[in-house]
Scaffold this motif. Sequence first.
Motif, PDB file in Angstrom:
ATOM      1  N   ALA A 107       0.827  -1.202   0.000  1.00 45.20           N
ATOM      2  CA  ALA A 107       0.000   0.000   0.000  1.00 45.20           C
ATOM      3  C   ALA A 107       0.862   1.254   0.000  1.00 45.20           C
ATOM      4  O   ALA A 107       0.559   2.226  -0.695  1.00 45.20           O
ATOM      5  CB  ALA A 107      -0.930  -0.011   1.210  1.00 45.20           C
ATOM      6  N   ARG A 108       1.963   1.221   0.767  1.00 46.46           N
ATOM      7  CA  ARG A 108       2.869   2.370   0.795  1.00 46.46           C
ATOM      8  C   ARG A 108       3.487   2.594  -0.580  1.00 46.46           C
ATOM      9  O   ARG A 108       3.567   3.724  -1.057  1.00 46.46           O
ATOM     10  CB  ARG A 108       3.960   2.149   1.843  1.00 46.46           C
ATOM     11  CG  ARG A 108       4.968   3.292   1.907  1.00 46.46           C
ATOM     12  CD  ARG A 108       6.080   3.031   2.919  1.00 46.46           C
ATOM     13  NE  ARG A 108       7.075   4.104   2.868  1.00 46.46           N
ATOM     14  CZ  ARG A 108       6.994   5.238   3.545  1.00 46.46           C
ATOM     15  NH1 ARG A 108       5.956   5.445   4.327  1.00 46.46           N
ATOM     16  NH2 ARG A 108       7.931   6.158   3.445  1.00 46.46           N
ATOM     17  N   GLU A 109       3.927   1.533  -1.216  1.00 44.82           N
ATOM     18  CA  GLU A 109       4.520   1.651  -2.550  1.00 44.82           C
ATOM     19  C   GLU A 109       3.521   2.231  -3.542  1.00 44.82           C
ATOM     20  O   GLU A 109       3.869   3.084  -4.363  1.00 44.82           O
ATOM     21  CB  GLU A 109       5.012   0.280  -3.028  1.00 44.82           C
ATOM     22  CG  GLU A 109       6.217  -0.243  -2.247  1.00 44.82           C
ATOM     23  CD  GLU A 109       6.571  -1.678  -2.621  1.00 44.82           C
ATOM     24  OE1 GLU A 109       5.786  -2.299  -3.382  1.00 44.82           O
ATOM     25  OE2 GLU A 109       7.623  -2.165  -2.160  1.00 44.82           O
ATOM     26  N   GLU A 116       3.695   5.880  -5.381  1.00 39.25           N
ATOM     27  CA  GLU A 116       3.571   5.866  -6.846  1.00 39.25           C
ATOM     28  C   GLU A 116       2.497   6.853  -7.308  1.00 39.25           C
ATOM     29  O   GLU A 116       2.697   7.598  -8.278  1.00 39.25           O
ATOM     30  CB  GLU A 116       3.217   4.459  -7.317  1.00 39.25           C
ATOM     31  CG  GLU A 116       2.978   4.351  -8.833  1.00 39.25           C
ATOM     32  CD  GLU A 116       2.381   3.021  -9.242  1.00 39.25           C
ATOM     33  OE1 GLU A 116       2.044   2.876 -10.426  1.00 39.25           O
ATOM     34  OE2 GLU A 116       2.226   2.123  -8.379  1.00 39.25           O
ATOM     35  N   MET A 117       1.354   6.896  -6.600  1.00 37.54           N
ATOM     36  CA  MET A 117       0.266   7.789  -6.983  1.00 37.54           C
ATOM     37  C   MET A 117       0.634   9.249  -6.739  1.00 37.54           C
ATOM     38  O   MET A 117       0.322  10.121  -7.552  1.00 37.54           O
ATOM     39  CB  MET A 117      -1.012   7.437  -6.212  1.00 37.54           C
ATOM     40  CG  MET A 117      -1.652   6.114  -6.600  1.00 37.54           C
ATOM     41  SD  MET A 117      -2.012   5.989  -8.377  1.00 37.54           S
ATOM     42  CE  MET A 117      -3.098   7.400  -8.617  1.00 37.54           C
ATOM     43  N   LEU A 118       1.321   9.526  -5.628  1.00 37.86           N
ATOM     44  CA  LEU A 118       1.752  10.904  -5.363  1.00 37.86           C
ATOM     45  C   LEU A 118       2.714  11.383  -6.442  1.00 37.86           C
ATOM     46  O   LEU A 118       2.678  12.541  -6.870  1.00 37.86           O
ATOM     47  CB  LEU A 118       2.408  11.001  -3.981  1.00 37.86           C
ATOM     48  CG  LEU A 118       1.482  10.808  -2.771  1.00 37.86           C
ATOM     49  CD1 LEU A 118       2.283  10.864  -1.476  1.00 37.86           C
ATOM     50  CD2 LEU A 118       0.367  11.848  -2.754  1.00 37.86           C
ATOM     51  N   SER A 119       3.582  10.485  -6.887  1.00 36.13           N
ATOM     52  CA  SER A 119       4.499  10.821  -7.974  1.00 36.13           C
ATOM     53  C   SER A 119       3.744  11.046  -9.277  1.00 36.13           C
ATOM     54  O   SER A 119       4.042  11.977 -10.035  1.00 36.13           O
ATOM     55  CB  SER A 119       5.526   9.698  -8.146  1.00 36.13           C
ATOM     56  OG  SER A 119       6.364   9.944  -9.252  1.00 36.13           O
ATOM     57  N   LEU A 120       2.731  10.205  -9.515  1.00 35.53           N
ATOM     58  CA  LEU A 120       1.961  10.279 -10.749  1.00 35.53           C
ATOM     59  C   LEU A 120       1.217  11.608 -10.880  1.00 35.53           C
ATOM     60  O   LEU A 120       1.071  12.133 -11.991  1.00 35.53           O
ATOM     61  CB  LEU A 120       0.964   9.118 -10.807  1.00 35.53           C
ATOM     62  CG  LEU A 120       0.213   8.902 -12.120  1.00 35.53           C
ATOM     63  CD1 LEU A 120       1.183   8.530 -13.240  1.00 35.53           C
ATOM     64  CD2 LEU A 120      -0.835   7.810 -11.958  1.00 35.53           C
ATOM     65  N   VAL A 121       0.755  12.169  -9.765  1.00 37.17           N
ATOM     66  CA  VAL A 121       0.013  13.435  -9.827  1.00 37.17           C
ATOM     67  C   VAL A 121       0.933  14.650  -9.752  1.00 37.17           C
ATOM     68  O   VAL A 121       0.469  15.785  -9.637  1.00 37.17           O
ATOM     69  CB  VAL A 121      -1.059  13.516  -8.720  1.00 37.17           C
ATOM     70  CG1 VAL A 121      -2.079  12.404  -8.864  1.00 37.17           C
ATOM     71  CG2 VAL A 121      -0.432  13.496  -7.318  1.00 37.17           C
TER      72      VAL A 121
END
Length: 348
Positions: free
Chosen positions: A150-152, A156-161
């Motif tokens: 879940a952390r990964e 990943e999502m924070l980087s994506l946005v």
Amino acid sequence: MFNLASVLESYFLLLQNGGKALSEVVVSVRNLETTFSTRLGPFRAVNDVSFDIYKGETLGIVGESGCGKSVTSFSLMRLIEHPGKISKGQVILGNRDLLKLSETQMEDVRGGEMAMIFQEPMTALNPVLTIGRQINEQIIRHRKVSEKEARERGIEMLSLVGIPSPEHRYDNYSHQLSGGMRQRAMIAMALSCDPKFLIADEPTTALDVTIQAQILELIQNLQEKFHMTVQFITHDLGVISEISDRTMVMYGGQTCEVARTQDLFLSPRHPYTAALIGSRPKFGHRTERLNTIEGSVPAPHELPPGCPFFNRCNRAKEECQRNRPPLTTFKQGQADEHSVACFNPVPA
């Protein structure tokens, strides 16, 4: 057997809809009615509203404050609280009526199959939990993964946005982020479980123009990446013209007009839509006085039994005050349908 006429017609419709083939209905709303109890009696914030949203498209919902835009979206998410209640209608997602699901079943749908970006992330995010913790809870609930996975996924999502140093920001609290970064974190949370339907409730209202443009571009890029269907709510016609494939105009809790966005701006049929578009300042044109819509939005308990726009309309007839105009569909050649709720629509 190969049918050239059918292929050409499909191709024409694809072009008419901005390159998106509107065929598969993802969300179908029928006769939705949401009522609030007040000292002056009950009033319908959403009054018999029906619409469909197709796979991969963005349906914009626009109107003045208090017209029912946000209440419609909160109704779809089943987030209406006392003294409000969803008193009637259907919301079909994936062959299920969401209004008939138990709260436990609905919790499985929220954040999983459908998600929402709220207007003000500072109040939507929990101030005592880190951004990562809040994203984690949703991922673990819907994806059934470990804390590490879940952390990964969260990073990943924070980087994506587009949040810089996502590993660091993952452990930040909401007050440690700027307004634009908080909104990006909200988007990351909403998309962390790959929902097929996203509701964006005025997600750029509190942001400056530069950040607003970045958030709109981000939503559009992520929509294409994840093949999402989007319902985008705003009172800003400029935003609607940029992001939506079709637009629904609301007033007094009712639908006034639904059409392809390009058709709506080029040929508005409802007097309210025409007045809204006519009140916009025009770039490169100087004027001493901007056009306005005469009068004001009536209080919910003062709405006429007929058309809610009756007391401000320059095309109103006596019939408009007594009877509610049905949503009538017009055809524009072979293009998409254009629907208007008016007894005396503006000529095309």
